[in-house]
Scaffold this active site. Structure first.
Site, PDB file in Angstrom:
ATOM      1  N   GLU A   3       1.002  -1.167  -0.145  1.00  0.00           N
ATOM      2  CA  GLU A   3      -0.058   0.079  -0.031  1.00  0.00           C
ATOM      3  C   GLU A   3       0.888   1.300   0.107  1.00  0.00           C
ATOM      4  OE1 GLU A   3      -2.656   0.220   3.383  1.00  0.00           O
ATOM      5  OE2 GLU A   3      -3.345   1.994   2.861  1.00  0.00           O
ATOM      6  N   ARG A  24       4.957 -12.595  10.017  1.00  0.00           N
ATOM      7  CA  ARG A  24       5.583 -11.288   9.834  1.00  0.00           C
ATOM      8  C   ARG A  24       7.164 -11.296  10.245  1.00  0.00           C
ATOM      9  NH1 ARG A  24       3.577  -6.064   9.676  1.00  0.00           N
ATOM     10  NH2 ARG A  24       1.861  -6.758   8.588  1.00  0.00           N
ATOM     11  N   LYS A  54       4.372   1.078   9.732  1.00  0.00           N
ATOM     12  CA  LYS A  54       4.609   2.064   8.946  1.00  0.00           C
ATOM     13  C   LYS A  54       3.794   3.359   9.530  1.00  0.00           C
ATOM     14  CE  LYS A  54       3.148   0.208   4.764  1.00  0.00           C
ATOM     15  NZ  LYS A  54       2.489   0.219   3.478  1.00  0.00           N
TER      16      LYS A  54
HETATM   17  P1  ATP Z   1       2.683  -2.073   8.077  1.00  0.00           P
HETATM   18  O1  ATP Z   1       1.763  -3.077   9.141  1.00  0.00           O
HETATM   19  O2  ATP Z   1       4.133  -2.108   8.358  1.00  0.00           O
HETATM   20  O3  ATP Z   1       2.009  -0.756   7.906  1.00  0.00           O
HETATM   21  P2  ATP Z   1       1.446  -3.242   5.966  1.00  0.00           P
HETATM   22  O4  ATP Z   1       1.183  -4.793   6.094  1.00  0.00           O
HETATM   23  O5  ATP Z   1       0.073  -2.670   6.321  1.00  0.00           O
HETATM   24  O6  ATP Z   1       2.560  -3.289   6.848  1.00  0.00           O
HETATM   25  P3  ATP Z   1       1.791  -3.150   3.084  1.00  0.00           P
HETATM   26  O7  ATP Z   1       1.980  -2.169   2.333  1.00  0.00           O
HETATM   27  O8  ATP Z   1       0.260  -3.634   3.029  1.00  0.00           O
HETATM   28  O9  ATP Z   1       1.980  -2.781   4.551  1.00  0.00           O
HETATM   29  O10 ATP Z   1       2.455  -4.634   2.803  1.00  0.00           O
HETATM   30  C1  ATP Z   1       3.005  -5.119   1.518  1.00  0.00           C
HETATM   31  C2  ATP Z   1       3.158  -6.535   1.802  1.00  0.00           C
HETATM   32  O11 ATP Z   1       4.319  -6.777   2.651  1.00  0.00           O
HETATM   33  C3  ATP Z   1       1.893  -7.227   2.386  1.00  0.00           C
HETATM   34  O12 ATP Z   1       1.782  -8.498   1.602  1.00  0.00           O
HETATM   35  C4  ATP Z   1       2.419  -7.667   3.908  1.00  0.00           C
HETATM   36  O13 ATP Z   1       1.858  -8.852   4.134  1.00  0.00           O
HETATM   37  C5  ATP Z   1       3.769  -7.461   3.475  1.00  0.00           C
HETATM   38  N1  ATP Z   1       4.582  -7.226   4.906  1.00  0.00           N
HETATM   39  C6  ATP Z   1       4.421  -5.954   5.580  1.00  0.00           C
HETATM   40  N2  ATP Z   1       5.165  -5.974   6.777  1.00  0.00           N
HETATM   41  C7  ATP Z   1       5.782  -7.207   6.636  1.00  0.00           C
HETATM   42  C8  ATP Z   1       6.503  -7.759   7.650  1.00  0.00           C
HETATM   43  N3  ATP Z   1       6.841  -7.444   8.785  1.00  0.00           N
HETATM   44  N4  ATP Z   1       7.162  -9.128   7.352  1.00  0.00           N
HETATM   45  C9  ATP Z   1       6.791  -9.634   6.462  1.00  0.00           C
HETATM   46  N5  ATP Z   1       5.934  -9.255   5.318  1.00  0.00           N
HETATM   47  C10 ATP Z   1       5.352  -7.864   5.497  1.00  0.00           C
HETATM   48 MG    MG Z   2      -1.390  -3.493   4.882  1.00  0.00          MG
END
Ligand code: ATP
Ligand code: MG
Length: 565
Positions: A40, A267, A277
């Site tokens: 995102e 994760r 984020k």
């Molecule tokens: P955050 O919680 O840090 O804001 P998010 O999951 O909302 O992260 P996205 O931009 O939606 O952020 O993530 C893109 C991809 O990266 C998704 O498929 C998510 O599962 C993966 N991802 C995000 N954070 C992690 C992590 N700590 N470890 C592994 N994969 C991750």
């Molecule tokens: Mg997300």
């Protein structure tokens, strides 16, 4: 690679996702796997994303499939072009290529709208005019059924008319939503008539002002995977509970048997680090760090600026592996990965971080010798560098002790050490300032001990040095962990992660380095011998080099600071 290695490689056991993929390939002859990385664009990517990138692109590479880059841009209020650009730069920098497969959930807004209409016509979706609070209250708790909305059973025609009016912008934000009509008594809260669309009069970076309604992530995500022909939709564990909803949505739009298979993995969490984020954004916005690419940040851009290489991050992701349960990885493992890479590949130089002068009284005044010293003992093919040697040198203040303990092998009065790549020197005298601090150390050298001359005499200590008239003055930024506790996400009530910011996470000092590095450019990495790995920062100018300490030579942190809360 010889045969043994290949066999070893093959024998290396598969992780559970690879097992799923191999079974898929075995039962679907001729098919290729297709994965995607779906960020995102509401912030910069962090090391957790790097793990997901390495997993998705890595699997596509390993099994000769494809991996898409898809921006999940369904929430225009929080998304910006700057983030899209940085995400693309980071994925490329890590060494992955999405070719022409750069997609956006917003590419599918029209199709999603059509499908939503179809759901309404099938009596599977309705417009709800209640407030968000009411809807949330009626959803209730898992142990008891929720309450059905009074709008749940309104006629199809009315729903169609209202949904169209929503699209046209005839309602204000929050006046109504489109909800899927599933099951208000499901023990899975996500199945209790989830919201599919909300009204947002917000400019979108790709669709401008065309849309006044935006699909929810849960509605857009699975359908986007379906539209792109994704075979394996890999996501983090918190989406496991959403899976029945994704499956329900997909079953409404297609009869196809082959639909994306969602597989969840844990994760990545790292000690002494926050990864969400939202928190990273807060660190930037409130000025606790100097930007998304501050070298203390766990962002990919921060790690890059700190001196991490793509290979070190990929190796780290590989080492961490794929888990089914949440865990916390030691930050020292990340540091180990970059040390290992730079030990093999970084040029060695002499840099003195806390200089004190050493004068060699029997060395001719005005004389300079150009000494040839190895670039990297781990990699002889890197050749040699020229380091000027003269009568006056800087050495590290803590490489001298006036009154040393027994096992001190560095310089002290009457004792001899090797100046790395040069001669043995013996300390003869010290001069102090009015406060008793050592200002100058005096020594004599033994001309027969020149490095490489076949000298057989031995001495226990070796220290580094920089010639005073040739030294380059530079700025060095010494970084430490951004947080003082292992789990800054996990704090007591009434506290926040900000309460555990390390006040000493950045120390700026002035240092002396050998003159050969004058032409180094931002991103170049070096081992300052005996001290650690450093890279040239983008703040460097023609007049002055600025170095970031990537990581110390050894992991001394753990021992000194293992105090747990
Ligand atoms: P955050 O919680 O840090 O804001 P998010 O999951 O909302 O992260 P996205 O931009 O939606 O952020 O993530 C893109 C991809 O990266 C998704 O498929 C998510 O599962 C993966 N991802 C995000 N954070 C992690 C992590 N700590 N470890 C592994 N994969 C991750
Ligand atoms: Mg997300």
């Amino acid at each position: 690679m010889n045969k043994d290695n290949i066999n070893n490689e093959e024998r290396k056991s598969l992780n559970f996702i690879e097992e799923i993929i191999e079974e898929y390939l075995a039962t679907h002859p001729g098919k290729k796997i297709h994965t995607r990385f779906p960020p995102e664009p509401n912030g910069y990517l962090h090391i957790g994303h790097a793990k997901s990138i390495c997993l998705n692109f890595g699997l596509a590479e390993k099994y000769q499939g494809l991996c898409n880059l898809r921006f999940d841009d369904t929430n225009p209020a929080k998304e910006e072009q700057e983030y899209i650009d940085s995400i693309k730069e980071d994925v490329r920098w890590l060494g992955f290529d999405w070719e022409d497969r750069e997609y956006y959930a917003s590419d599918y807004f029209e199709q999603l709208y059509e499908w939503a209409l179809a759901l309404i016509k099938a009596g599977k979706a309705y417009v709800d005019e209640q407030t968000a609070e009411e809807i949330s209250r009626q959803r209730g708790v898992p142990s008891r059924p929720g309450i059905e909305s009074p709008y749940r059973n309104r006629p199809v025609e009315e729903n169609l008319r209202l949904f169209e009016a929503m699209r046209k912008g005839e309602f204000a934000d929050g006046e109504c939503v489109l909800r899927a009509k599933i099951d208000m008594s499901s023990p899975n809260m996500h199945m209790r008539d989830p919201v599919m669309y909300r009204i947002m009069h917000v400019h979108h970076h790709r669709t401008d002002d065309k849309w006044k309604i935006y699909p929810m992530y849960d509605w857009a995500h699975g359908e986007s995977d379906f539209l792109e022909g994704i075979t394996h939709s890999l996501c983090t564990l918190e989406f496991e509970i959403h899976r029945p909803l994704y499956e329900w949505f997909i079953s409404q739009i297609t009869d196809k048997e082959e639909v994306p298979r969602q597989v969840e993995f844990a994760r990545l969490n790292i000690s002494y680090t926050v990864m969400s984020k939202r928190k990273l954004q807060q660190l930037v916005k409130e000025g606790h760090v100097q930007g998304w690419d501050d070298p203390r940040m766990p962002t990919i851009s921060g790690l890059r600026r700190r001196g991490y290489t793509p290979a070190s991050i990929r190796n780290f992701a590989d080492r961490v592996g794929i888990a089914k349960r949440d865990n916390i990885i030691e930050v020292s493992l990340l540091e180990h990965s970059i040390r290992e890479d730079l030990n093999k590949n970084a040029a060695r130089i002499f840099g003195v971080l806390d200089p004190v002068k050493l004068i060699i009284t029997n060395y001719p005044e005005g004389k300079t010798e150009d000494l040839e010293i190895e670039m990297n003992p781990e990699k002889p093919e890197m050749g040699k560098r020229i380091v000027p040697f003269s009568r006056e040198l800087y050495i590290e203040r803590n490489d001298f002790m006036e009154d040393p303990p027994k096992k001190y092998f560095r310089l002290s009065p009457g004792k001899e050490v090797r100046l790395k790549g040069a001669y043995f020197v013996k300390c003869t005298d010290v001069e102090k300032d009015e406060n008793g601090n050592i200002r100058t150390i005096y020594a004599t050298y033994d001309p027969s001990t020149k490095s490489g001359s076949g000298n057989t005499r031995k001495v226990k200590g070796t220290i580094h040095w920089v010639s005073v008239p040739h030294a380059l003055d530079c700025e060095v930024r010494l970084y430490d962990r951004l947080f003082t506790v292992e789990e800054p996400d996990n704090v007591e009530e009434g506290e926040t992660f900000l309460d555990y910011l390390n006040p000493d996470s950045l120390k700026i000092i002035r240092a002396k380095v050998e003159p050969g590095v004058k032409t180094a450019s931002p991103g170049d990495t070096f081992q300052f011998m005996r001290l650690g790995y450093f890279c040239v920062d983008k703040d460097s100018t023609k007049e002055q080099l600025v170095f970031n300490r990537t990581v110390a030579l050894r992991d001394s942190w753990k021992k000194q600071n293992s105090k747990k809360r």
